[in-house]
Design a protein around this motif. Structure first.
Motif, PDB file in Angstrom:
ATOM      1  N   VAL A  51       0.838  -1.201   0.000  1.00  0.00           N
ATOM      2  CA  VAL A  51       0.000   0.000   0.000  1.00  0.00           C
ATOM      3  C   VAL A  51       0.870   1.247   0.000  1.00  0.00           C
ATOM      4  O   VAL A  51       0.627   2.198  -0.747  1.00  0.00           O
ATOM      5  CB  VAL A  51      -0.943  -0.014   1.214  1.00  0.00           C
ATOM      6  N   LEU A  52       1.907   1.247   0.860  1.00  0.00           N
ATOM      7  CA  LEU A  52       2.791   2.411   0.942  1.00  0.00           C
ATOM      8  C   LEU A  52       3.519   2.621  -0.382  1.00  0.00           C
ATOM      9  O   LEU A  52       3.632   3.753  -0.866  1.00  0.00           O
ATOM     10  CB  LEU A  52       3.799   2.210   2.072  1.00  0.00           C
ATOM     11  N   THR A  53       3.999   1.544  -1.003  1.00  0.00           N
ATOM     12  CA  THR A  53       4.692   1.665  -2.287  1.00  0.00           C
ATOM     13  C   THR A  53       3.781   2.235  -3.352  1.00  0.00           C
ATOM     14  O   THR A  53       4.174   3.108  -4.137  1.00  0.00           O
ATOM     15  CB  THR A  53       5.213   0.289  -2.726  1.00  0.00           C
ATOM     16  N   GLY A  54       2.535   1.760  -3.382  1.00  0.00           N
ATOM     17  CA  GLY A  54       1.592   2.294  -4.359  1.00  0.00           C
ATOM     18  C   GLY A  54       1.304   3.759  -4.139  1.00  0.00           C
ATOM     19  O   GLY A  54       1.220   4.541  -5.095  1.00  0.00           O
ATOM     20  N   GLN A  55       1.191   4.167  -2.893  1.00  0.00           N
ATOM     21  CA  GLN A  55       0.919   5.576  -2.605  1.00  0.00           C
ATOM     22  C   GLN A  55       2.084   6.457  -3.003  1.00  0.00           C
ATOM     23  O   GLN A  55       1.909   7.563  -3.520  1.00  0.00           O
ATOM     24  CB  GLN A  55       0.609   5.742  -1.114  1.00  0.00           C
ATOM     25  N   LEU A  56       3.325   5.986  -2.758  1.00  0.00           N
ATOM     26  CA  LEU A  56       4.502   6.786  -3.096  1.00  0.00           C
ATOM     27  C   LEU A  56       4.747   6.833  -4.597  1.00  0.00           C
ATOM     28  O   LEU A  56       5.300   7.808  -5.119  1.00  0.00           O
ATOM     29  CB  LEU A  56       5.736   6.228  -2.383  1.00  0.00           C
ATOM     30  N   ALA A  57       4.337   5.772  -5.301  1.00  0.00           N
ATOM     31  CA  ALA A  57       4.628   5.694  -6.733  1.00  0.00           C
ATOM     32  C   ALA A  57       3.601   6.425  -7.582  1.00  0.00           C
ATOM     33  O   ALA A  57       3.856   6.712  -8.749  1.00  0.00           O
ATOM     34  CB  ALA A  57       4.699   4.231  -7.161  1.00  0.00           C
ATOM     35  N   MET A  58       2.449   6.721  -7.015  1.00  0.00           N
ATOM     36  CA  MET A  58       1.375   7.334  -7.798  1.00  0.00           C
ATOM     37  C   MET A  58       1.294   8.816  -7.506  1.00  0.00           C
ATOM     38  O   MET A  58       1.312   9.237  -6.353  1.00  0.00           O
ATOM     39  CB  MET A  58       0.021   6.673  -7.461  1.00  0.00           C
ATOM     40  N   GLU A  59       1.214   9.589  -8.547  1.00  0.00           N
ATOM     41  CA  GLU A  59       1.030  11.026  -8.360  1.00  0.00           C
ATOM     42  C   GLU A  59      -0.355  11.316  -7.776  1.00  0.00           C
ATOM     43  O   GLU A  59      -0.516  12.201  -6.940  1.00  0.00           O
ATOM     44  CB  GLU A  59       1.204  11.764  -9.686  1.00  0.00           C
ATOM     45  N   ALA A  60      -1.352  10.612  -8.256  1.00  0.00           N
ATOM     46  CA  ALA A  60      -2.713  10.762  -7.727  1.00  0.00           C
ATOM     47  C   ALA A  60      -3.201   9.388  -7.301  1.00  0.00           C
ATOM     48  O   ALA A  60      -3.350   8.496  -8.121  1.00  0.00           O
ATOM     49  CB  ALA A  60      -3.648  11.353  -8.781  1.00  0.00           C
ATOM     50  N   PRO A 117      -5.607   6.532  -6.625  1.00  0.00           N
ATOM     51  CA  PRO A 117      -6.945   6.290  -7.181  1.00  0.00           C
ATOM     52  C   PRO A 117      -8.028   6.433  -6.127  1.00  0.00           C
ATOM     53  O   PRO A 117      -7.875   6.019  -4.985  1.00  0.00           O
ATOM     54  CB  PRO A 117      -6.849   4.833  -7.670  1.00  0.00           C
ATOM     55  N   GLN A 118      -9.115   7.052  -6.510  1.00  0.00           N
ATOM     56  CA  GLN A 118     -10.272   7.133  -5.638  1.00  0.00           C
ATOM     57  C   GLN A 118     -11.528   7.081  -6.489  1.00  0.00           C
ATOM     58  O   GLN A 118     -11.486   7.263  -7.702  1.00  0.00           O
ATOM     59  CB  GLN A 118     -10.262   8.403  -4.802  1.00  0.00           C
ATOM     60  N   ASP A 119     -12.625   6.818  -5.841  1.00  0.00           N
ATOM     61  CA  ASP A 119     -13.910   6.680  -6.525  1.00  0.00           C
ATOM     62  C   ASP A 119     -14.697   7.965  -6.313  1.00  0.00           C
ATOM     63  O   ASP A 119     -15.218   8.209  -5.230  1.00  0.00           O
ATOM     64  CB  ASP A 119     -14.657   5.476  -5.959  1.00  0.00           C
ATOM     65  N   SER A 120     -14.769   8.785  -7.335  1.00  0.00           N
ATOM     66  CA  SER A 120     -15.466  10.066  -7.201  1.00  0.00           C
ATOM     67  C   SER A 120     -16.973   9.900  -7.082  1.00  0.00           C
ATOM     68  O   SER A 120     -17.665  10.811  -6.645  1.00  0.00           O
ATOM     69  CB  SER A 120     -15.146  10.961  -8.404  1.00  0.00           C
ATOM     70  N   ARG A 130     -13.145   4.974   0.211  1.00  0.00           N
ATOM     71  CA  ARG A 130     -13.213   5.702  -1.047  1.00  0.00           C
ATOM     72  C   ARG A 130     -11.910   5.573  -1.832  1.00  0.00           C
ATOM     73  O   ARG A 130     -11.907   5.671  -3.056  1.00  0.00           O
ATOM     74  CB  ARG A 130     -13.488   7.184  -0.761  1.00  0.00           C
ATOM     75  N   HIS A 131     -10.798   5.342  -1.146  1.00  0.00           N
ATOM     76  CA  HIS A 131      -9.490   5.459  -1.767  1.00  0.00           C
ATOM     77  C   HIS A 131      -8.819   4.098  -1.968  1.00  0.00           C
ATOM     78  O   HIS A 131      -9.205   3.082  -1.406  1.00  0.00           O
ATOM     79  CB  HIS A 131      -8.583   6.349  -0.903  1.00  0.00           C
ATOM     80  N   TYR A 132      -7.773   4.112  -2.772  1.00  0.00           N
ATOM     81  CA  TYR A 132      -6.828   3.010  -2.903  1.00  0.00           C
ATOM     82  C   TYR A 132      -6.348   2.600  -1.509  1.00  0.00           C
ATOM     83  O   TYR A 132      -6.112   3.473  -0.677  1.00  0.00           O
ATOM     84  CB  TYR A 132      -5.657   3.492  -3.763  1.00  0.00           C
ATOM     85  N   PRO A 133      -6.241   1.281  -1.245  1.00  0.00           N
ATOM     86  CA  PRO A 133      -6.330   0.137  -2.155  1.00  0.00           C
ATOM     87  C   PRO A 133      -7.694  -0.559  -2.150  1.00  0.00           C
ATOM     88  O   PRO A 133      -7.750  -1.748  -2.436  1.00  0.00           O
ATOM     89  CB  PRO A 133      -5.248  -0.784  -1.619  1.00  0.00           C
ATOM     90  N   PHE A 134      -8.774   0.109  -1.786  1.00  0.00           N
ATOM     91  CA  PHE A 134     -10.121  -0.446  -1.829  1.00  0.00           C
ATOM     92  C   PHE A 134     -10.191  -1.833  -1.171  1.00  0.00           C
ATOM     93  O   PHE A 134     -10.471  -2.838  -1.822  1.00  0.00           O
ATOM     94  CB  PHE A 134     -10.612  -0.522  -3.266  1.00  0.00           C
ATOM     95  N   GLU A 139      -8.164   6.221  11.872  1.00  0.00           N
ATOM     96  CA  GLU A 139      -8.356   6.241  10.436  1.00  0.00           C
ATOM     97  C   GLU A 139      -7.230   5.489   9.738  1.00  0.00           C
ATOM     98  O   GLU A 139      -6.117   5.384  10.223  1.00  0.00           O
ATOM     99  CB  GLU A 139      -8.411   7.682   9.938  1.00  0.00           C
ATOM    100  N   GLY A 140      -7.534   5.003   8.554  1.00  0.00           N
ATOM    101  CA  GLY A 140      -6.509   4.355   7.763  1.00  0.00           C
ATOM    102  C   GLY A 140      -6.612   2.848   7.831  1.00  0.00           C
ATOM    103  O   GLY A 140      -6.999   2.269   8.836  1.00  0.00           O
ATOM    104  N   ILE A 141      -6.215   2.196   6.766  1.00  0.00           N
ATOM    105  CA  ILE A 141      -6.314   0.744   6.681  1.00  0.00           C
ATOM    106  C   ILE A 141      -5.416   0.073   7.708  1.00  0.00           C
ATOM    107  O   ILE A 141      -5.798  -0.871   8.377  1.00  0.00           O
ATOM    108  CB  ILE A 141      -5.932   0.294   5.256  1.00  0.00           C
ATOM    109  N   GLU A 142      -4.171   0.586   7.839  1.00  0.00           N
ATOM    110  CA  GLU A 142      -3.228  -0.074   8.722  1.00  0.00           C
ATOM    111  C   GLU A 142      -3.720  -0.101  10.161  1.00  0.00           C
ATOM    112  O   GLU A 142      -3.622  -1.108  10.847  1.00  0.00           O
ATOM    113  CB  GLU A 142      -1.868   0.623   8.637  1.00  0.00           C
ATOM    114  N   SER A 143      -4.247   1.024  10.631  1.00  0.00           N
ATOM    115  CA  SER A 143      -4.705   1.066  12.020  1.00  0.00           C
ATOM    116  C   SER A 143      -5.909   0.173  12.227  1.00  0.00           C
ATOM    117  O   SER A 143      -6.109  -0.372  13.310  1.00  0.00           O
ATOM    118  CB  SER A 143      -5.036   2.506  12.418  1.00  0.00           C
ATOM    119  N   GLU A 144      -6.735  -0.001  11.189  1.00  0.00           N
ATOM    120  CA  GLU A 144      -7.917  -0.835  11.332  1.00  0.00           C
ATOM    121  C   GLU A 144      -7.571  -2.321  11.342  1.00  0.00           C
ATOM    122  O   GLU A 144      -8.357  -3.139  11.786  1.00  0.00           O
ATOM    123  CB  GLU A 144      -8.908  -0.525  10.210  1.00  0.00           C
ATOM    124  N   THR A 145      -6.396  -2.683  10.840  1.00  0.00           N
ATOM    125  CA  THR A 145      -5.973  -4.086  10.883  1.00  0.00           C
ATOM    126  C   THR A 145      -4.954  -4.337  11.973  1.00  0.00           C
ATOM    127  O   THR A 145      -4.615  -5.481  12.243  1.00  0.00           O
ATOM    128  CB  THR A 145      -5.360  -4.492   9.532  1.00  0.00           C
TER     129      THR A 145
END
Length: 864
Positions: free
Chosen positions: A464-473, A475-478, A487-491, A775-781
């Motif tokens: 998840v962290l690698t994807g966030q750092l590698a992507m300029e934007a 992905p999210q579901d508008s 709403r956001h990556y990684p769904f 908040e956040g996926i990591e804290s929820e797991t």
């Protein structure tokens, strides 16, 4: 009461209501539909321009007095003409508001400056004249309009092109269908009325616009009283038809209006509003209820609760629940022979229950759990040690919760304490959380599964962290409309849905192949074989028929089958995960309210289909995901204790029917007794001098969704949300790859269940009362991996240096951890219940004894 009214009404009195033979909405609706005048000059716009001109004139006059302007500039002729035009455009409400601002011209401050500006612009007389004119017009219109609109059908008004085109497609379809169903003479009269309205549309809209706010309310109230009188004159059959059927255009406000206008003159025999507001609606009535004896209140509840309204819905929903429960029993029987008799799954929760039931037998050392040796003492001392540790652990947390208001949990924030440099500092919310319950259960799980849980957590977090750092934007579901995050990556919810679909497909395929090799000589059945086969075929068909009776069109059968397959896939997956790990993944659920939107099916379903669908989304997490694992665990527990499966099956059915009956009756009773406070929570209600006026809670969410998407916007969700579907494919792909590698390579370290548990541990607050973090996926797991890591490390050391015999000797300690923690939670909540009841019933209880329990919510551990 209706009979008395009919006796008082002359026999020759005739009803001249032009709407009597047409589908009815609410009588005040014509005024509201027509209260939207067209044209470039709106009163609000004119008032805004006039106030702006007055403010600018006041500033200019102030600047002249201050010497900032040497010459006082006169308004131009064009400006005066615009002001006059704006004043003549003002309605009564706007002119009244402006007049109130300038009438106290002798006061200091902004009003005095405004009055001076009015005098400078020479429009004071014009404002006064316009005020008198609009007031007179409003009063005259308020007298005329009720008589005019009394002869106008709301249905005909809705047929006007300007109103028809503004409706959503589903409402237009209801109008078209209603027109087709009307007799020819009624339809001809309706179209003639529409043509007449089209000629007078501008005039009628203008009259509604001429009304002041107070006169407008008077007109609406007059029409409302006329509508109530019409309801009172209806017989029961006609009133039920109006109340229960979709009318040609039925908005949420109209539904609520019909909901509250029971047509009984206040008598509760048709009372649906009491479900929300209780039978004691006003504050005075509620005080009377609180001061009366509970026996008197129960007698009043028994007398006034409209059981005849709720009888059929309760019976039909009860049949639906029963069919689902019996189908899951049949499915459990089919899976039992594969998972229990052939694969011999672990069932860790059964180990816990069996150790309590047969505490005086050495169950943990038995080669065959059905034939354990007798224990020397009543309880294993090692078990008692674990019980004490678990009890003290949770006791400390609960003590902090009640006494200090702070819940103490064994945690260590790795993100803030360890990940301080480099890219790892971006990995938020990674915390080591320890729970005696999770540690105890995870110790009973195989080493390969527990190893996969905590390792895949870090792999997933790093990905998840690698994807966030590698992507300029990112992905999210508008178009996201859900309410539980995601709403956001990684769904993760979409990954979970794809993974459970793939996992269930693989599991059922293996179970089917295995079932063909099982010996045919077995005589002990949870459900007899022939009856089980019939049930697996007949019960789904019965469920489908009940859905049709609920209101689903047979044309939506394809959607119900699709939804049912997806839900059953998650049901089987959660049952398998719990059978192998014992971890309570039944709380995790896909957010099925958005299920049709994600796949772009809302247009095909229509507003009515979607509104009905929202009544089904509670079934997975409340019934399906819990019941199948419990059936399988009961069967395994019966096998170990040499009980007949049929006895367990009969007990399960009797228990279910008892719980269903008591639950339905008590839910209806408490709803009419307390109103929405009962099912939405008192903190979600707003009270005024008339009693409760609104509430927010889980029970209202389907109603909100069906309104929000049923009235407008369904056409916006007719395209699939491809980004979410892509992540469903990713989830299924990862699960299938892990399964293939594990089958292909003997020493492959990662078990597919590790990925499944990771996704199923991402709980959202709306799903579970045991919310696991911020908040956040990591804290929820994070609630899961730390305890599993500790359990894995301890079990690894015990097995490596002591062998399986030492592991079996250590099992009672970790089972005791679970039992002690659960006992402590039960004890604290029992004390909380006693203290709360004592505070409400007895007046002489010391406040220091009950206040901690009254001020704090009941204790629930932050981690399992």
């Amino acid at each position: 009461r209706r009979a008395e009214q009919q006796q008082e009404t002359p026999d020759d009195a005739e009803t001249t209501d032009p709407q009597a033979e047409l589908p009815q909405g609410t009588a005040e609706e014509p005024a509201e539909i027509l209260g939207e005048p067209d044209g470039p000059e709106q009163p609000e716009g004119a008032a805004g321009r006039l106030l702006t001109a007055l403010a600018e004139e006041a500033e200019r006059l102030e600047a002249v007095r201050a010497g900032e302007l040497a010459v006082e500039a006169e308004p131009t002729e064009e400006e005066i003409e615009q002001l006059v035009e704006d004043v003549e455009t003002l309605g009564f409400d706007q002119i009244e508001a402006i007049s109130e601002m300038v009438e106290e011209s002798g006061d200091e401050g902004a009003d005095a400056k405004m009055a001076e500006a009015v005098g400078s612009l020479t429009i004071a007389d014009l404002l006064s004249s316009r005020y008198e004119q609009t007031m007179l017009v409003s009063e005259q219109t308020a007298e005329e309009l009720p008589q005019i609109l009394a002869q106008v059908s709301e249905f005909a008004i809705s047929l006007l092109e300007s109103n028809y085109e503004a409706l959503d497609p589903d409402s237009q379809g209801r109008i078209d269908n209603t027109l087709e169903d009307l007799p020819e003479d009624h339809r001809s009269r309706l179209m003639a009325e529409k043509d007449m309205l089209k000629q007078r549309e501008g005039e009628l809209r203008g009259k509604v616009t001429d009304l002041s706010s107070s006169d407008y309310r008077d007109v609406v109230n007059t029409l409302m009283m006329r509508n109530l009188a019409r309801f009172e004159e209806m017989d029961d059959a006609d009133f039920d038809e109006v109340r229960n059927s979709f009318t040609y255009r039925l908005t949420r406000r109209e539904r609520q209006s019909i909901f509250r206008q029971d047509g009984t003159g206040g008598r509760p025999d048709q009372n649906l509003a009491g479900f929300n507001d209780s039978l004691w609606r006003t504050l005075d009535e509620q005080r009377r209820r609180e001061s009366a004896a509970w026996t008197e209140n129960l007698e009043e509840l028994r007398r006034d609760l409209p059981w005849h309204i709720w009888a059929r819905p309760m019976i039909m929903w009860g049949l639906l629940f029963t069919c689902i429960f019996l189908f899951l029993m049949c499915l459990a029987e089919w899976l039992r022979r594969k998972w229990i008799e052939r694969e011999n799954l672990a069932f860790p929760l059964v180990d816990v229950a069996d150790s309590i039931i047969r505490h005086d037998w050495e169950v943990e050392l038995a080669i065959d759990p059905r034939e354990p040796p007798k224990r020397q003492w009543a309880f294993n001392p090692i078990f008692l040690m674990g019980l004490g540790v678990g009890f003290i652990w949770i006791f400390a947390e609960a003590f902090g919760h009640y006494i200090t208001g702070t819940e103490y949990v064994a945690t260590y924030n790795i993100s803030s304490e360890v990940f301080r440099t480099g890219a790892l500092r971006e990995m938020d919310g990674v915390q080591l959380v320890l729970s005696p319950i999770v540690i105890g259960i995870a110790f009973l799980v195989s080493l390969e599964i527990s190893f996969s849980v905590w390792t895949i957590f870090f792999i997933y977090s790093a990905a998840v962290l690698t994807g966030q750092l590698a992507m300029e934007a990112v992905p999210q579901d508008s178009m996201y409309t859900g309410w539980a995050g995601g709403r956001h990556y990684p769904f993760p919810m979409e990954q979970m849905l794809g993974a459970v679909m793939a996992f269930s497909a693989v599991t059922l395929y293996k179970s089917f192949r295995l079932g063909r090799r099982i010996e045919q000589g077995a005589t002990e059945y949870f459900i007899p074989r022939r009856l089980n086969r019939i049930g697996l075929i007949v019960l789904p068909a019965a469920i489908l028929l009940l859905f049709w009776d609920m209101g689903f069109s047979p044309a939506l059968t394809w959607f119900l089958l699709f939804f049912g397959l997806v839900v059953m896939a998650q049901t089987v997956a959660t049952a398998r995960v719990r059978a192998e790990t014992g971890l309570p993944t039944h709380h995790a659920s896909y957010e099925y309210t958005k299920f049709p939107m994600v796949f772009g099916l809302t247009g095909a379903m229509g507003a009515k289909g979607y509104a009905l669908f929202t009544n089904l989304v509670f079934l997975p997490v409340t019934l399906l995901f819990r019941t199948l694992p419990q059936h399988l665990e009961n069967i395994e527990l019966a096998r170990r204790n040499k009980l007949k499966y049929k006895v367990i099956a009969v007990a399960a059915v009797l228990g279910f029917l008892t719980a269903l009956t008591v639950g339905m009756v008590s839910f209806i009773g408490f709803s009419y007794y307390y109103g929405s406070d009962f099912y939405a929570g008192a903190d979600g209600d707003i009270h005024d001098d008339q009693g409760p006026t609104g509430s927010q809670g889980l029970a209202h969410y389907p109603l909100w969704v069906s309104h929000f998407l049923g009235e407008v916007g369904l056409d916006r969700f007719t395209e699939p949300h491809w980004i979410r579907i892509y992540f469903m494919i990713i989830g299924a792909g990862v699960l299938l790859v892990l399964t293939y590698l594990r089958n292909r390579f003997l020493r492959f370290p990662f078990h597919p269940l590790g990925y499944m548990l990771l996704l199923l541990s991402i709980y959202y607050e709306w799903v579970s009362p045991y919310f696991k973090g911020g908040e956040g996926i990591e804290s929820e797991t994070s609630w899961l991996w730390g305890s599993v890591l500790v359990a894995w490390a301890v079990k690894k050391l015990v097995v490596k240096y002591g062998g399986m015999f030492s592991y079996k000797r250590a099992k009672p300690f970790f089972i005791g951890l679970v039992v002690g923690a659960v006992m402590c939670v039960f004890l604290w909540n029992s004390i909380d219940l006693v203290a709360s009841v004592s505070e409400a019933v007895f007046e002489d209880v010391p406040s220091w004894l009950v206040n901690p329990f009254v001020d704090q919510p009941p204790y629930s551990p932050s981690v399992y």
